[in-house]
Design a protein around this motif. Structure first.
Motif, PDB file in Angstrom:
ATOM      1  N   ASP A  24       0.815  -1.219   0.000  1.00 53.25           N
ATOM      2  CA  ASP A  24       0.000   0.000   0.000  1.00 53.25           C
ATOM      3  C   ASP A  24       0.846   1.265   0.000  1.00 53.25           C
ATOM      4  N   CYS A  25       2.148   1.108   0.208  1.00 52.09           N
ATOM      5  CA  CYS A  25       3.045   2.278   0.233  1.00 52.09           C
ATOM      6  C   CYS A  25       3.592   2.605  -1.151  1.00 52.09           C
ATOM      7  N   HIS A  26       3.268   1.778  -2.142  1.00 58.20           N
ATOM      8  CA  HIS A  26       3.847   1.962  -3.478  1.00 58.20           C
ATOM      9  C   HIS A  26       2.769   2.003  -4.560  1.00 58.20           C
ATOM     10  N   GLY A  27       1.627   2.538  -4.223  1.00 60.92           N
ATOM     11  CA  GLY A  27       0.555   2.642  -5.194  1.00 60.92           C
ATOM     12  C   GLY A  27      -0.783   2.774  -4.484  1.00 60.92           C
ATOM     13  N   GLU A  28      -1.838   2.542  -5.215  1.00 59.21           N
ATOM     14  CA  GLU A  28      -3.179   2.639  -4.650  1.00 59.21           C
ATOM     15  C   GLU A  28      -3.403   1.538  -3.621  1.00 59.21           C
ATOM     16  N   SER A  29      -4.166   1.854  -2.576  1.00 64.14           N
ATOM     17  CA  SER A  29      -4.457   0.873  -1.530  1.00 64.14           C
ATOM     18  C   SER A  29      -5.237  -0.306  -2.123  1.00 64.14           C
TER      19      SER A  29
ATOM     20  N   ARG B 176      -8.219  -3.000  -8.275  1.00 64.00           N
ATOM     21  CA  ARG B 176      -7.563  -1.708  -8.455  1.00 64.00           C
ATOM     22  C   ARG B 176      -6.269  -1.913  -9.230  1.00 64.00           C
TER      23      ARG B 176
ATOM     24  N   MET C 199      -2.596  -1.978 -10.414  1.00 58.27           N
ATOM     25  CA  MET C 199      -1.405  -2.127  -9.579  1.00 58.27           C
ATOM     26  C   MET C 199      -0.177  -1.582 -10.282  1.00 58.27           C
ATOM     27  N   SER C 200       0.699  -0.974  -9.505  1.00 58.03           N
ATOM     28  CA  SER C 200       1.975  -0.518 -10.040  1.00 58.03           C
ATOM     29  C   SER C 200       2.908  -1.716 -10.184  1.00 58.03           C
TER      30      SER C 200
ATOM     31  N   ALA D 188       5.793  -1.950  -8.931  1.00 56.42           N
ATOM     32  CA  ALA D 188       6.358  -2.203  -7.598  1.00 56.42           C
ATOM     33  C   ALA D 188       5.430  -3.086  -6.775  1.00 56.42           C
ATOM     34  N   GLN D 189       4.129  -2.832  -6.843  1.00 56.69           N
ATOM     35  CA  GLN D 189       3.166  -3.637  -6.078  1.00 56.69           C
ATOM     36  C   GLN D 189       3.151  -5.085  -6.544  1.00 56.69           C
TER      37      GLN D 189
END
Length: 327
Positions: free
Chosen positions: A50-55, A225, A227-228, A230-231
C-alpha cells in the motif's frame, strides 16, 4: 573474480557441512526460525504494497499469495507418484471446511496487517493454537485439561490487550485479526480430523490452494484496483516469503519433534516487531506490547499429553503441505 567465486563457494560449503553436522533438534530450531522470518517478511510485504501505489483490498493481496502457493503446490503434487490414486480421494466435509476456514483466515489476517501495526496483526494470528484446542474439543471430542484452559485464558488475556489497549470498542482490523486466528485454529483442528481419515497431505494442500485462489477471484474482480509494477513485485515477494515460511516449517517438523521446537515459532512476533519498526516506524503501545509478550508466555507453557498429540498431528500434516496460512 575467480578467487572471489572460490571464496564464496568455500563459505557455502562450510555452511552446508556445519548444517549437516547439527543435531536433529538444532536443524529443527534453525528451520523454524527461518520459517518465522519468512512469515514476518510476508507480513511486511503485505503492508508495504500500500506504500507503493493505490491501496489494495485484502482479497487482491490474498489472490497473489494464493496463486503462487497454488503453483508451488501443483508442482509438488505432480511429482507425487500416487497422484492418480490420490485424485480419486473423496472430498470430505472436513476438507471443504478446512479450506473455507483457511481462506477466511488468510483474508482476515491480510486485512489486519494492512490496517494495524503488523506486529499486532501477527500476534492476533498467533492465537490460533488456543482456538485449535477449543475446536478440537468441539469437533473431535478431545477435552482440554485444566492446564490447557489456563493457557487459553492467558493467551486470550494477551489478545485482549492487543486488540483494545485504550478503548472499549474493538476496531474492525483488530476484530478481523482475531477472527483470522480463530479461523486458522479451527482449520488446524480440521487437519487433525483429516489426519484421522488418512487424507493425503499433498491433496489437502492442493485442494486448499485451488479453493482459496478460486474464492478470491470474484471478490478481487468486484474491487479490483490497478497495480503498479512495484506492487506486483512486492506481492509476489509476499507469496514467495509465505512459501519459504512453509518450506521452513515443513523441514523443521521433519528434523525434530513438535514439542521440542514449536515455541520457537513465536520468534515470528519478534521478527515482525523489528520489521515493522524498521520499515514503517511502527512501535506498538505499551499495553499491546505487553499483550504480545503474554501470548508468547502462554504458548511457552508446558504441554499436556493431549496437546502434544495435537501438535504432532499438525506437524505430520505440515510435512506434506507447502501452503499453510499465516494464518
Amino acid at each position: 573474480m575467480r578467487r572471489e567465486s572460490e571464496t564464496i563457494l568455500g563459505k557455502i560449503s562450510r555452511i552446508m557441512i556445519y548444517f549437516i553436522n547439527m543435531t536433529g533438534k538444532q536443524k529443527g530450531i534453525l528451520s523454524i526460525l527461518l520459517s518465522a522470518f519468512g512469515f514476518a517478511l510476508m507480513a511486511a510485504f503485505v503492508r508495504m504494497a500500500d506504500c507503493h501505489g493505490e491501496s489494495l483490498s485484502a482479497f487482491q493481496k490474498g489472490f497473489f499469495r494464493n496463486i503462487i502457493a497454488f503453483a508451488i503446490a501443483l508442482a509438488i503434487f505432480l511429482r507425487t507418484k500416487k497422484r492418480r490414486a490420490i485424485l480419486s480421494t473423496k472430498i470430505s466435509k472436513a476438507l471443504i471446511l478446512r479450506s473455507l476456514l483457511g481462506t477466511i483466515g488468510i483474508f482476515s489476517n491480510f486485512y489486519a496487517l494492512s490496517h494495524i501495526p503488523i506486529a499486532q496483526g501477527q500476534a492476533l494470528n498467533k492465537t490460533a493454537p488456543f482456538f485449535t484446542i477449543l475446536c478440537a474439543w468441539g469437533f473431535l471430542g478431545e477435552k482440554p485439561s485444566g492446564k490447557d484452559f489456563l493457557k487459553i485464558a492467558i493467551g486470550f488475556a494477551g489478545a485482549l490487550m492487543v486488540v483494545k489497549p485504550d478503548s472499549i470498542a474493538i476496531s474492525p482490523a483488530s476484530f478481523l485479526g482475531l477472527l483470522g486466528g480463530a479461523a486458522a485454529g479451527a482449520a488446524y483442528a480440521c487437519l487433525r480430523k483429516l489426519g484421522k481419515e488418512n487424507c493425503d497431505p499433498s491433496f489437502v494442500i492442493l485442494f486448499f490452494s485451488a479453493f482459496s485462489t478460486v474464492v478470491s477471484l470474484p471478490f478481487m474482480a468486484f474491487d479490483f484496483r490497478p497495480m503498479s509494477v512495484a506492487q506486483i513485485f512486492i506481492l509476489s515477494g509476499a507469496g514467495l516469503s509465505a512459501a519459504a515460511g512453509q518450506f521452513g516449517i515443513t523441514l523443521a517438523y521433519r528434523f525434530a519433534k513438535p514439542k521440542e521446537i514449536a515455541v520457537y515459532d513465536y520468534s515470528n512476533l519478534i521478527f515482525t516487531l523489528v520489521l515493522g519498526l524498521a520499515f514503517f516506524g511502527q512501535m506498538p503501545q505499551t499495553i499491546p506490547l505487553i499483550g504480545i509478550i503474554v501470548i508468547i508466555i502462554a504458548a511457552a507453557l508446558p504441554q499436556d499429553a493431549a496437546e502434544r498429540r495435537m501438535r504432532t498431528s499438525q506437524g505430520a500434516s505440515t510435512t506434506g503441505e507447502t501452503n499453510r496460512e499465516t494464518p
